[in-house]
Scaffold this motif. Structure first.
Motif, PDB file in Angstrom:
ATOM      1  N   VAL A 186      18.591  -2.093   4.694  1.00 20.61           N
ATOM      2  CA  VAL A 186      17.409  -2.607   3.993  1.00 20.61           C
ATOM      3  C   VAL A 186      17.590  -2.374   2.495  1.00 20.61           C
ATOM      4  O   VAL A 186      18.402  -1.537   2.084  1.00 20.61           O
ATOM      5  N   LEU A 187      16.833  -3.099   1.712  1.00 28.30           N
ATOM      6  CA  LEU A 187      16.855  -2.847   0.273  1.00 28.30           C
ATOM      7  C   LEU A 187      16.224  -1.487  -0.004  1.00 28.30           C
ATOM      8  O   LEU A 187      15.288  -1.084   0.703  1.00 28.30           O
ATOM      9  N   ALA A 188      16.711  -0.820  -1.012  1.00 23.73           N
ATOM     10  CA  ALA A 188      16.122   0.466  -1.397  1.00 23.73           C
ATOM     11  C   ALA A 188      14.628   0.316  -1.629  1.00 23.73           C
ATOM     12  O   ALA A 188      13.846   1.234  -1.372  1.00 23.73           O
ATOM     13  N   THR A 189      14.221  -0.849  -2.090  1.00 20.80           N
ATOM     14  CA  THR A 189      12.811  -1.069  -2.435  1.00 20.80           C
ATOM     15  C   THR A 189      11.971  -1.514  -1.240  1.00 20.80           C
ATOM     16  O   THR A 189      10.748  -1.661  -1.370  1.00 20.80           O
ATOM     17  N   ASP A 190      12.590  -1.740  -0.090  1.00 15.65           N
ATOM     18  CA  ASP A 190      11.817  -2.113   1.100  1.00 15.65           C
ATOM     19  C   ASP A 190      11.017  -0.911   1.596  1.00 15.65           C
ATOM     20  O   ASP A 190      11.469   0.230   1.508  1.00 15.65           O
ATOM     21  N   PRO A 191       9.830  -1.172   2.177  1.00 19.91           N
ATOM     22  CA  PRO A 191       9.002  -0.034   2.604  1.00 19.91           C
ATOM     23  C   PRO A 191       9.539   0.684   3.834  1.00 19.91           C
ATOM     24  O   PRO A 191       9.998   0.044   4.784  1.00 19.91           O
ATOM     25  N   LEU A 192       9.476   2.003   3.787  1.00 20.09           N
ATOM     26  CA  LEU A 192       9.853   2.842   4.936  1.00 20.09           C
ATOM     27  C   LEU A 192       8.608   3.178   5.742  1.00 20.09           C
ATOM     28  O   LEU A 192       8.616   3.158   6.963  1.00 20.09           O
ATOM     29  N   TYR A 193       7.552   3.535   5.028  1.00 23.22           N
ATOM     30  CA  TYR A 193       6.329   3.855   5.753  1.00 23.22           C
ATOM     31  C   TYR A 193       5.079   3.612   4.914  1.00 23.22           C
ATOM     32  O   TYR A 193       5.149   3.499   3.691  1.00 23.22           O
ATOM     33  N   ILE A 194       3.965   3.536   5.654  1.00 31.12           N
ATOM     34  CA  ILE A 194       2.635   3.513   5.040  1.00 31.12           C
ATOM     35  C   ILE A 194       1.956   4.777   5.553  1.00 31.12           C
ATOM     36  O   ILE A 194       1.999   5.053   6.751  1.00 31.12           O
ATOM     37  N   LEU A 195       1.366   5.538   4.670  1.00 34.24           N
ATOM     38  CA  LEU A 195       0.612   6.709   5.122  1.00 34.24           C
ATOM     39  C   LEU A 195      -0.782   6.616   4.510  1.00 34.24           C
ATOM     40  O   LEU A 195      -0.931   6.603   3.289  1.00 34.24           O
ATOM     41  N   TYR A 196      -1.763   6.520   5.384  1.00 35.09           N
ATOM     42  CA  TYR A 196      -3.138   6.364   4.900  1.00 35.09           C
ATOM     43  C   TYR A 196      -3.700   7.711   4.477  1.00 35.09           C
ATOM     44  O   TYR A 196      -3.472   8.731   5.132  1.00 35.09           O
ATOM     45  N   THR A 197      -4.413   7.689   3.379  1.00 37.22           N
ATOM     46  CA  THR A 197      -5.011   8.923   2.894  1.00 37.22           C
ATOM     47  C   THR A 197      -6.413   8.626   2.376  1.00 37.22           C
ATOM     48  O   THR A 197      -6.734   7.480   2.085  1.00 37.22           O
ATOM     49  N   SER A 198      -7.215   9.685   2.308  1.00 42.94           N
ATOM     50  CA  SER A 198      -8.604   9.491   1.896  1.00 42.94           C
ATOM     51  C   SER A 198      -8.681   9.023   0.462  1.00 42.94           C
ATOM     52  O   SER A 198      -7.994   9.566  -0.411  1.00 42.94           O
ATOM     53  N   GLY A 199      -9.514   8.066   0.247  1.00 45.46           N
ATOM     54  CA  GLY A 199      -9.756   7.606  -1.111  1.00 45.46           C
ATOM     55  C   GLY A 199     -11.131   8.055  -1.556  1.00 45.46           C
ATOM     56  O   GLY A 199     -11.801   8.800  -0.840  1.00 45.46           O
ATOM     57  N   THR A 200     -11.549   7.586  -2.715  1.00 46.31           N
ATOM     58  CA  THR A 200     -12.871   7.991  -3.175  1.00 46.31           C
ATOM     59  C   THR A 200     -13.948   7.135  -2.503  1.00 46.31           C
ATOM     60  O   THR A 200     -15.115   7.447  -2.572  1.00 46.31           O
ATOM     61  N   THR A 201     -13.550   6.054  -1.864  1.00 46.44           N
ATOM     62  CA  THR A 201     -14.517   5.321  -1.058  1.00 46.44           C
ATOM     63  C   THR A 201     -14.138   5.561   0.391  1.00 46.44           C
ATOM     64  O   THR A 201     -13.130   6.189   0.676  1.00 46.44           O
ATOM     65  N   GLY A 202     -14.936   5.031   1.295  1.00 48.69           N
ATOM     66  CA  GLY A 202     -14.668   5.263   2.708  1.00 48.69           C
ATOM     67  C   GLY A 202     -13.401   4.598   3.216  1.00 48.69           C
ATOM     68  O   GLY A 202     -12.838   5.008   4.223  1.00 48.69           O
ATOM     69  N   THR A 203     -12.902   3.565   2.531  1.00 45.19           N
ATOM     70  CA  THR A 203     -11.742   2.840   3.060  1.00 45.19           C
ATOM     71  C   THR A 203     -10.461   3.603   2.756  1.00 45.19           C
ATOM     72  O   THR A 203     -10.180   3.877   1.595  1.00 45.19           O
ATOM     73  N   PRO A 204      -9.683   3.953   3.787  1.00 45.74           N
ATOM     74  CA  PRO A 204      -8.464   4.714   3.495  1.00 45.74           C
ATOM     75  C   PRO A 204      -7.445   3.879   2.722  1.00 45.74           C
ATOM     76  O   PRO A 204      -7.399   2.663   2.847  1.00 45.74           O
ATOM     77  N   LYS A 205      -6.660   4.587   1.919  1.00 48.14           N
ATOM     78  CA  LYS A 205      -5.653   3.906   1.102  1.00 48.14           C
ATOM     79  C   LYS A 205      -4.294   4.054   1.765  1.00 48.14           C
ATOM     80  O   LYS A 205      -3.892   5.155   2.110  1.00 48.14           O
TER      81      LYS A 205
END
Ligand code: COA
Ligand code: AMP
Length: 640
Positions: A244-263
């Motif tokens: 894969v390209l170095a810039t291709d995504p390996l993972y998404i990890l959701y974390t708490s944001g300042t609103t209810g929708t996780p980032k």
């Protein structure tokens, strides 16, 4: 695939390395990139063509799983332990060599491919601390697919929000996890999340555990096939690593944001691998063959980076511990694991030490174990209070190294980089900015704050490799949340100050994020849940000091007029709503009815003032307050 080298130990002092990382980042990071095997070596480090969104190693290609497993086997280390699994909750201990992991991961990658997963597709992993969680993560990396691990303490609604955002083809799960007080069945949560989500998941793969009821065979949802891990994976054919390209995504990890929708924090492949390898050698001083134990959970960033990727990219042995610091069976558990596996480097959250200290104040249980193997204890995830630092330092007679970082950065922003130089530590400080991170303190106007003055901690752009590339589906949200407050700088959301010698002190968040037992949570999302109750007119959730967990959430609610409900009954309903909608991990146990909340004349709830009152800190009543009696009401409630 490339040559079979192991990460080299960097040499040189901290200040020399820091200066090189700032003066010539191209040379610094291209040199660090040599620790990784590339299919196509990068000729450039930084791509700033889309600034302020940056990419690292734009013309490099590689595979993260190949670097974590295959190359160690190819280099003759196949028999070395890759993972030591120790589970006091199920009474199992098992060691997996690099060769065994390569076999398991390659075949599980084959199974995912049978389910239609290919490069760029997302896979949600909802698993407890069992080796198969690591197998699933690495199998995704092998295919160039993007994993998103969701912590098992989150409820169906939180899982559904992640399914809607990540739109995975597959969910990989287990029948459940085991908490000391109860068995946590995962499959009902998966079914509920699938029902809540508007996204259709093609396949759910279930690893059955004897200790927890439920199996793939019991479920059949329209449009979703349920597969049994053990039945399917032995016959799956081994899948090779996909470049894969170095810039291709390996993972998404959701974390708490300042609103209810996780980032959804997006981590790339190449920059991440380079940063992990650099940090293993230069921050932790852990190398091929050493044993590292990160007592966290694979569902958090600390687990991603230093249970899974960091140690395996370095060719080290990682310990996967499915248990707690206390109660499984006692407060000597950590010392047993260190001694049993000759752990060189232990990494955990301060809350775990506070829990141990409470149960065993003089650490008498540690006396049964030989801890001479331990080189250092690293702590992160929340502020390390000086008292706990002093206690742990006296107990271990080893360096206890606080380091500060975030899900977004993926690795330490500030640390005492033990592999580069052994510098004196100071209680209450995570020491110095790590090479690549240009940390500054600014006031609300963006002006630099002088030494010893507290302010917003910001990092000059670009952030180094391994930090978030963007937010999933959210370039604009990324810019707005992190890059717009102070143009040219990344806003950490923490406040703090530097002392005269350049040690940083991180004092706390400037937003509504709280840290409960090392778990990052949003008080905003808890307020959203409380506000749904028919009796609640308005509410505020704040983080109040807790002796063990650092902070705990407390909700203050004002009732709608004319409502008749007992305070206790209401509190119990609110507690169970938060547990159902966010999860047990929110540890929301206190809801208090008040007659009014303190607000400014423009209607903004004075959460900071409430927090200061609740924590017994000094506070100044803002001149713009709407009704000063509301302060007295809160005082009366929290300071009986
Ligand atoms: N799955 C399901 N539920 C979970 C869970 C998981 N993976 N992890 C925690 N929970 C539950 C707990 O069982 C508890 O449930 P309860 O309300 O029924 O008792 C609730 O979530 C709150 O858990 P927690 O806040 O962790 O409290 P605790 O009393 O169970 O444990 C500590 C306290 C300090 C021992 C524990 O939090 C700990 O070890 N923390 C270390 C944190 C860490 O590793 N952070 C990662 C960053 S480094
Ligand atoms: P998380 O994203 O879960 O790792 O949480 C990140 C937040 O935890 C940071 O923004 C800080 O508020 C806090 N944090 C993490 N490590 C430390 C530390 N060593 N000292 C102080 N706060 C910390």
């Amino acid at each position: 695939m490339g040559k079979h080298t192991l990460p080299a130990v960097d040499s040189g002092s901290y200040s020399e390395a820091f200066a090189r990382s700032v003066d010539d980042p191209e040379a610094f990071w291209l040199e660090a990139a040599r620790a990784i095997d590339w299919d196509s070596e990068p000729t450039r480090a930084l791509d700033d063509s889309a600034a302020p969104l940056y990419r690292w190693f734009p013309d490099g290609s590689m595979n993260t799983c190949f670097n974590a497993l295959d190359r160690h086997v190819l280099a003759g280390r196949g028999d070395q332990a890759a993972i030591i699994y120790d589970s006091p909750v199920v009474g199992k201990k098992k060691t997996y060599s690099y060769a065994t992991m390569l076999d398991k991961v390659s075949r599980f990658a084959g199974l995912l491919a049978e389910a239609g997963v290919g490069k760029g597709d997302r896979v949600v992993i909802y698993m407890p601390m069992m080796p198969q969680a690591i197998t699933a993560m690495l199998a995704c990396a092998r295919l160039g697919a993007v994993h998103s691990v969701v912590f098992g303490g989150f409820a169906a609604k939180e899982l559904a929000a992640r399914l809607d955002d990540a739109t995975p083809k597959v969910i990989v799960t287990a029948s459940g996890g085991i908490e000391p007080s109860r068995v946590v069945e995962y499959l009902p949560t998966i079914v509920a999340a699938l029902a809540l989500s508007s996204h259709a998941v093609g396949t759910v793969i279930v690893k059955n555990r004897a200790e927890v009821p439920g199996s793939a065979h019991e479920f059949d949802s329209p449009g979703t096939q349920w597969w049994d891990w053990d039945e399917r994976s032995p016959s799956a054919s081994a899948h090779p690593p996909v470049p894969v390209l170095a810039t291709d995504p390996l993972y998404i990890l959701y974390t708490s944001g300042t609103t209810g929708t996780p980032k959804g924090v997006v981590r790339d492949n190449g920059g991440h691998a380079v940063a992990m390898a650099w940090s293993m050698a230069n921050i932790y001083d852990v190398h091929a063959g050493d044993v590292m134990w990160t007592a966290s959970d694979v569902g958090w960033v600390v687990g991603h980076s230093y249970i899974v990727y960091g140690p395996l990219l370095a060719g080290a042995t990682t310990v996967l511990y499915e248990g707690k610091p206390v109660g499984t069976p006692d407060a000597g558990a950590f010392w047993r694991v260190v001694s049993d596996y000759r752990v060189r480097t232990l990494f955990t959250a301060p809350t775990a030490l506070r829990a141990i200290r409470k149960a065993d104040p003089h650490a008498e249980l540690s006396e049964q174990y030989d801890l001479t193997c331990l080189d250092a204890l690293f702590l992160a995830g929340e502020r390390l209070d000086p008292d706990t630092w002093t206690w742990a330092t006296a107990l271990l007679e080893k360096p206890v190294i606080d380091h500060w970082w975030q899900t977004e950065t993926g690795w330490a922003i500030c640390a005492s980089p033990r592999g580069l130089e052994r510098m004196p530590l100071r209680a209450g400080s995570p020491s110095f900015p790590v090479p690549g991170f240009q940390v500054q303190i600014v006031d609300e106007q963006g002006q630099a704050v002088r030494h010893l003055g507290e302010g917003n901690i910001v990092i000059r752009l670009p952030l180094p490799p391994g930090t978030l590339a963007t937010l999933w589906n959210g370039d604009d949200r990324y810019r707005h949340t992190y890059l717009s407050a102070f143009p040219g700088y990344y806003l950490t959301g923490d406040s703090g100050y530097f002392d005269r010698e350049g040690y940083l002190y991180v004092m706390g968040r400037t937003d509504d994020i709280i840290n409960v037992a090392g778990h990052r949570l949003s008080t905003g999302s808890m307020e959203q849940v409380l506000a749904q109750h028919a009796a609640v007119a308005e509410c505020a959730v704040i983080g109040v000091h807790d002796e063990i967990k650092g902070e705990k959430p407390v909700g203050y609610v004002v009732l709608k007029s004319g409502v008749t409900i007992g305070d206790r009954e209401l509190a119990a309903e609110l507690v169970s709503m938060v547990r159902d909608q966010i999860g047990a991990v929110a540890a929301f146990r206190d809801a208090v009815v008040v007659s009014a909340l303190p607000k400014t004349r423009s209607g903004k709830i004075l959460r900071k003032t409430m927090r200061q009152i609740a924590n017994g800190e000094e506070y100044i009543v803002p001149p713009t307050i709407e009704d000063t009696t509301a302060i007295a009401v809160i005082q009366a409630v929290v300071l009986p």
